[in-house]
Design a protein around this motif. Sequence first.
Motif, PDB file in Angstrom:
ATOM      1  N   PHE A 129       0.852  -1.190   0.000  1.00  0.00           N
ATOM      2  CA  PHE A 129       0.000   0.000   0.000  1.00  0.00           C
ATOM      3  C   PHE A 129       0.883   1.232   0.000  1.00  0.00           C
ATOM      4  N   TYR A 130       0.527   2.226  -0.826  1.00  0.00           N
ATOM      5  CA  TYR A 130       1.277   3.479  -0.909  1.00  0.00           C
ATOM      6  C   TYR A 130       0.323   4.657  -0.801  1.00  0.00           C
ATOM      7  N   SER A 131       0.720   5.645   0.003  1.00  0.00           N
ATOM      8  CA  SER A 131      -0.035   6.904   0.076  1.00  0.00           C
ATOM      9  C   SER A 131       0.971   8.041   0.206  1.00  0.00           C
ATOM     10  N   LEU A 132       0.859   9.039  -0.664  1.00  0.00           N
ATOM     11  CA  LEU A 132       1.797  10.152  -0.686  1.00  0.00           C
ATOM     12  C   LEU A 132       1.127  11.387  -0.056  1.00  0.00           C
ATOM     13  N   LEU A 133       1.776  11.918   0.981  1.00  0.00           N
ATOM     14  CA  LEU A 133       1.231  13.036   1.748  1.00  0.00           C
ATOM     15  C   LEU A 133       2.154  14.241   1.648  1.00  0.00           C
ATOM     16  N   GLU A 134       1.576  15.426   1.397  1.00  0.00           N
ATOM     17  CA  GLU A 134       2.366  16.651   1.337  1.00  0.00           C
ATOM     18  C   GLU A 134       2.021  17.533   2.538  1.00  0.00           C
TER      19      GLU A 134
END
Length: 441
Positions: A433-438
């Motif tokens: 699982f991948y989630s990109l947060l800024e």
Amino acid sequence: MHTRPRSHPGTAAPVLPEDSLAYALLTTAQLVADVVAGGTLTESLAKLWIARPATPPGVRGAILDLAYGTLRDFGRQDFILDKLLQKPLQEPVQSLLRVALHRLDTRPDTAHTTVDQAVSAAATVLGGNFKGVANGVLRNALRQAVDLNKAADADMVSEFRHPAWWIRRIRTQYPDNWRSILAAGNTHPPMALRINPLRATRDETLESFAEAELPVCVLPNGALLLERPVPVARIPGFVEGCVSVQDAGAQYAALHLDLADGQRVLDACAAPGGKTAHILESADVMLTALDTDPARARRVSENLDRLGLKANVKTADCRDLNRWWNGRPFDRILADVPCSASGVVRRNPDIKWLRRSDDIARFAAQQKEILEALWQVLAPGGKMLYVTCSVFAEENREQIAGFAARHPDCRRLSIADQPDCQYLPCAEHDGFFYSLLEKTP
């Protein structure tokens, strides 16, 4: 590997020849019994090879095949044994029967040899009291195979070879493809490689594999998928640091992190170092790699040394900021957090039987703590990639949804035009699982 046990002077029980199937069956049974008692297969194997360093490669391979295969099929064996026994036998005899049943299922052409050697193995433990029982159980399993398999296919745990709570969770969260997810967890894992562009080009690597007669295909993310797994000693360029073994699904981490030269990057849970190395191969960055365990941190350093890469490797819990952080924020953070490992269970089949349903909530709580700590060291405008090798929503989408709701300065960035990315285990890669947060300024 079909040899009768020989008597050893001064002992009551016979000694099994190391090159016999009986030896492999019994040694594997002891490993499986360790897992039943709550130990991990990885730890038990490590202890075994330390105790028996001279084990020939062929014998070692046979033990590994039997151990991993038996644990992948574990639920089915116990269902069948429950039908054939009034009550479970003492260990390691119960596990010896598990291993033998697995081999009868996967090697039906050698059924006579398997039964003969399993009985020989049983004669060497617990005073040989269960030799006759082992013989009777296995021969009944063969005689009743049709009816036993029909009954086993009608039982949920036996059919899917996962604990009931695990099956229910997957079925609820993935109503359209739960069967394929469970089936993938019972298969042999694929073997993928990552090219080190600092030492070899793709064309050079493909040419070397063609010369070595090792068929590979190139996946969309650049990973090389071997047609069949081979020992690393046979992989061209491995010793020279031209390629590394890394699951194709794991190779998305460096791609999704949006790297650029000159960035300050943190790999917060780095061991064994595959993603750490991929980051350094992808961009000229200043990288800090953390791991809580000194031995695992040393493994990160060793992997980087083989590839000719440099990082600031520290032993520390990423949540304990006072212990390792110097106050300078990071432009990019890879948060490859501890998890249930439900997406890589075919590589660690003991996990299915060691995990408990309430473990997922404990992992989720730990992941929450890590996210909260790491958010403090991320620079405004910086990006954090949250990663698990899990397929459970509580550790993935639900975790990120809760974090974003608590942090107004968190913006979820799309990955491949999706809010996040859940790679499910398949023939090409494991589950990630991948989630990109800024972090907005």
